[in-house]
Design a protein around this motif. Structure first.
Motif, short mmCIF file in Angstrom:
data_model
loop_
_atom_site.label_atom_id
_atom_site.label_comp_id
_atom_site.label_asym_id
_atom_site.label_seq_id
_atom_site.Cartn_x
_atom_site.Cartn_y
_atom_site.Cartn_z
N LEU A 64 13.88 4.65 24.11
CA LEU A 64 13.64 5.60 23.02
C LEU A 64 12.87 6.83 23.50
CD1 LEU A 64 12.70 3.19 20.07
CD2 LEU A 64 14.92 4.17 20.65
N PHE A 65 11.94 6.61 24.45
CA PHE A 65 11.15 7.73 24.96
C PHE A 65 11.98 8.70 25.81
CE2 PHE A 65 7.02 5.16 24.50
CZ PHE A 65 6.65 5.85 23.36
N GLN A 66 13.16 8.31 26.19
CA GLN A 66 14.04 9.24 26.92
C GLN A 66 14.46 10.40 26.04
OE1 GLN A 66 17.36 7.21 28.70
NE2 GLN A 66 16.07 5.81 29.88
N THR A 67 14.54 10.17 24.73
CA THR A 67 15.01 11.21 23.81
C THR A 67 13.99 11.56 22.73
OG1 THR A 67 16.16 9.46 22.59
CG2 THR A 67 17.47 10.76 24.14
N HIS A 68 12.84 10.88 22.71
CA HIS A 68 11.81 11.15 21.69
C HIS A 68 10.45 11.23 22.36
CE1 HIS A 68 15.08 9.01 19.57
NE2 HIS A 68 14.80 9.83 18.58
N ASP A 69 9.66 12.25 22.01
CA ASP A 69 8.29 12.34 22.52
C ASP A 69 7.36 11.38 21.78
OD1 ASP A 69 8.82 14.30 24.43
OD2 ASP A 69 8.57 15.92 22.97
N THR A 70 7.68 11.13 20.49
CA THR A 70 6.88 10.23 19.67
C THR A 70 7.79 9.22 19.00
OG1 THR A 70 5.27 11.98 19.20
CG2 THR A 70 5.24 10.07 17.74
N VAL A 71 7.40 7.97 19.03
CA VAL A 71 8.15 6.90 18.36
C VAL A 71 7.20 6.25 17.35
CG1 VAL A 71 9.28 4.66 18.64
CG2 VAL A 71 9.69 6.49 20.30
N LEU A 72 7.74 5.93 16.17
CA LEU A 72 6.93 5.38 15.09
C LEU A 72 7.13 3.87 14.98
CD1 LEU A 72 5.16 5.60 12.55
CD2 LEU A 72 7.21 6.26 11.26
N LEU A 73 6.03 3.14 15.00
CA LEU A 73 6.03 1.69 14.76
C LEU A 73 5.26 1.45 13.48
CD1 LEU A 73 5.55 -1.18 17.26
CD2 LEU A 73 4.08 -1.10 15.24
N SER A 74 5.87 0.77 12.50
CA SER A 74 5.23 0.60 11.21
C SER A 74 5.45 -0.81 10.67
CB SER A 74 5.80 1.61 10.20
OG SER A 74 5.21 1.44 8.92
N GLY A 75 4.38 -1.39 10.12
CA GLY A 75 4.51 -2.72 9.52
C GLY A 75 3.15 -3.36 9.31
N GLY A 76 3.15 -4.48 8.59
CA GLY A 76 1.91 -5.12 8.24
C GLY A 76 1.63 -6.44 8.92
N SER A 77 2.47 -6.81 9.90
CA SER A 77 2.22 -8.07 10.63
C SER A 77 1.24 -7.80 11.76
CB SER A 77 3.53 -8.65 11.16
OG SER A 77 4.35 -9.06 10.09
N MET A 78 0.00 -8.23 11.56
CA MET A 78 -1.08 -7.85 12.45
C MET A 78 -0.83 -8.29 13.89
SD MET A 78 -2.08 -8.94 9.21
CE MET A 78 -3.11 -10.41 9.22
N MET A 79 -0.35 -9.52 14.06
CA MET A 79 -0.12 -10.03 15.42
C MET A 79 0.98 -9.24 16.13
SD MET A 79 -2.07 -12.48 16.52
CE MET A 79 -1.05 -13.23 17.78
N TYR A 80 1.99 -8.80 15.40
CA TYR A 80 3.08 -8.04 16.01
C TYR A 80 2.57 -6.68 16.49
CZ TYR A 80 6.90 -11.25 14.87
OH TYR A 80 7.74 -12.33 14.83
N VAL A 81 1.77 -6.03 15.65
CA VAL A 81 1.21 -4.73 16.04
C VAL A 81 0.30 -4.88 17.25
CG1 VAL A 81 -0.30 -2.84 15.31
CG2 VAL A 81 1.41 -3.75 13.72
N VAL B 150 0.81 -1.22 0.00
CA VAL B 150 0.00 0.00 0.00
C VAL B 150 0.85 1.27 0.00
CG1 VAL B 150 -0.25 0.35 2.51
CG2 VAL B 150 -2.15 0.93 0.97
N GLY B 151 2.12 1.16 0.44
CA GLY B 151 2.99 2.33 0.45
C GLY B 151 3.42 2.79 1.84
N LYS B 152 3.43 1.88 2.80
CA LYS B 152 3.79 2.24 4.18
C LYS B 152 5.24 2.69 4.31
CE LYS B 152 2.70 -1.75 5.99
NZ LYS B 152 2.18 -2.41 4.77
N THR B 153 6.15 2.06 3.55
CA THR B 153 7.58 2.31 3.75
C THR B 153 7.93 3.78 3.52
OG1 THR B 153 8.17 0.05 3.14
CG2 THR B 153 9.90 1.70 3.00
N GLU B 154 7.54 4.34 2.38
CA GLU B 154 7.92 5.72 2.07
C GLU B 154 7.25 6.70 3.03
OE1 GLU B 154 9.90 8.89 0.58
OE2 GLU B 154 10.32 6.75 0.34
N LEU B 155 5.97 6.48 3.35
CA LEU B 155 5.29 7.37 4.28
C LEU B 155 5.93 7.30 5.66
CD1 LEU B 155 3.05 9.36 4.97
CD2 LEU B 155 1.50 7.41 5.35
N SER B 156 6.30 6.09 6.10
CA SER B 156 6.92 5.96 7.42
C SER B 156 8.27 6.67 7.47
CB SER B 156 7.08 4.48 7.80
OG SER B 156 7.99 3.83 6.95
N LEU B 157 9.03 6.61 6.38
CA LEU B 157 10.32 7.30 6.34
C LEU B 157 10.14 8.81 6.43
CD1 LEU B 157 12.02 5.16 3.56
CD2 LEU B 157 12.88 5.42 5.89
#
Length: 310
Positions: A87-104, A13-20
């Motif tokens: 990661l939250f020590q240095t970032h207010d928002t962290v991005l998780l992206s992918g299509g494996s439903m069980m992992y999400v 669907v195009g997740k990779t470029e949008l996530s980058l």
């Protein structure tokens, strides 16, 4: 409160470029939620981020496991939940992206604390499935765990075998470990889904398969063919190429079957996502990337209690 921004959507669907672009805009690393991109040596068939893409943004859980290493959604949940506080020590928002439903779902909702299966039990059930087939195992599951037997997809041998593994290892029914309770998380979760019209999505999938073939998928499959029985390679793309290598299928037929099986998987993903009311959907056919990023940023900036009411 810190935020975990989750980007999901069907394969192709195009997740990779949008996530980058999102990660660059937010100054966030990307936590990969694709269960096959975690493995090394299968970059083409898993449409893994390229070296250039990996250089643009720091990624986690990409090419970290050998093909013969066992990994599960439960282990992924544990590993991500250990990583996020760092990661939250240095970032207010962290991005998780992918299509494996069980992992999400493992990260955003939590999964039941089902014991990890030991190698001896796994090997024993694998051997039984290969030598006896599925029917005797189904009969045994009906005896040991009639409750789960009634709801399991009885054509899905992996689920049947796994349930029996837990029954054997613990002496308890597999269903006794399935509480389906939602776990509280010490961070805010904001989910976005990327979607396209079915015809456009399928055209993109077909084009991506053609690109994989041009990039050398068959050659990549030849390199890992001796390991073809591993669970990490039990996936669309490699299964079809292995048929070609074994002389069972002609290449054009395998490519068409790979396109069809990928489209089927994409439909399964969308069916799964439709049951998640927390996903804010973005139509990639009607919006450009900058419009989508603006909507996502606006949602992240909404106070948590107001966001929940939307």
């Amino acid at each position: 409160m810190k935020s975990l921004l989750v980007l999901v959507g069907p394969t192709g669907v195009g997740k990779t470029e949008l996530s980058l672009l999102l990660a660059e805009r937010l100054g966030s690393p990307i936590i990969n939620a694709d269960s096959r991109q975690i493995y090394k040596d299968i970059e083409i068939g898993t449409a893994s981020p390229t070296a250039e893409e990996l250089a643009r943004v720091e990624h986690f859980f990409v090419h970290t496991l050998a093909l013969d290493e066992y990994y599960s959604a439960a282990e992924y949940e544990k590993d991500v939940m250990q990583l996020l506080p760092q990661l939250f020590q240095t970032h207010d928002t962290v991005l998780l992206s992918g299509g494996s439903m069980m992992y999400v779902d493992a990260v955003t909702k939590g999964i039941d604390d089902i014991p990890t299966v030991d190698e001896e039990t796994r090997e024993m059930l694998r051997h039984r499935f290969e030598t006896e087939g599925l029917e005797p195992l189904l009969a045994e599951l009906k005896l040991l765990d009639p409750q789960y037997y009634e709801i399991v997809d009885q054509r899905n041998h992996k689920r049947v075998v796994h349930a029996l593994e837990i029954c054997y290892m613990t002496g308890k029914p597999y269903s006794s470990f399935r509480t389906n309770s939602m776990k509280e998380r010490p961070f805010r979760i904001v989910k976005f889904g990327l979607r396209r019209e079915r015809e456009n999505l399928f055209a993109r999938i077909n084009a991506r398969v053609d690109k994989m073939m041009e990039q050398g998928l068959l050659q990549e499959a030849r390199r890992v063919y001796p390991l073809r029985e591993l669970n990490s390679l039990n996936t669309v793309g490699y299964k079809e190429m292995f048929k070609v290598i074994a002389g069972e299928w002609e290449l054009p037929m395998a490519v068409e079957r790979m396109k069809k099986n990928t489209r089927v998987y994409a439909k399964k993903q969308m069916t799964w996502y439709q049951h998640d009311a927390d996903i804010h959907w973005l139509d990639a056919d009607k919006m450009n990337t900058q419009e989508m990023i603006k909507i996502i940023e606006e949602q992240i900036s909404v106070p948590e209690n107001e966001s929940d009411r939307k």
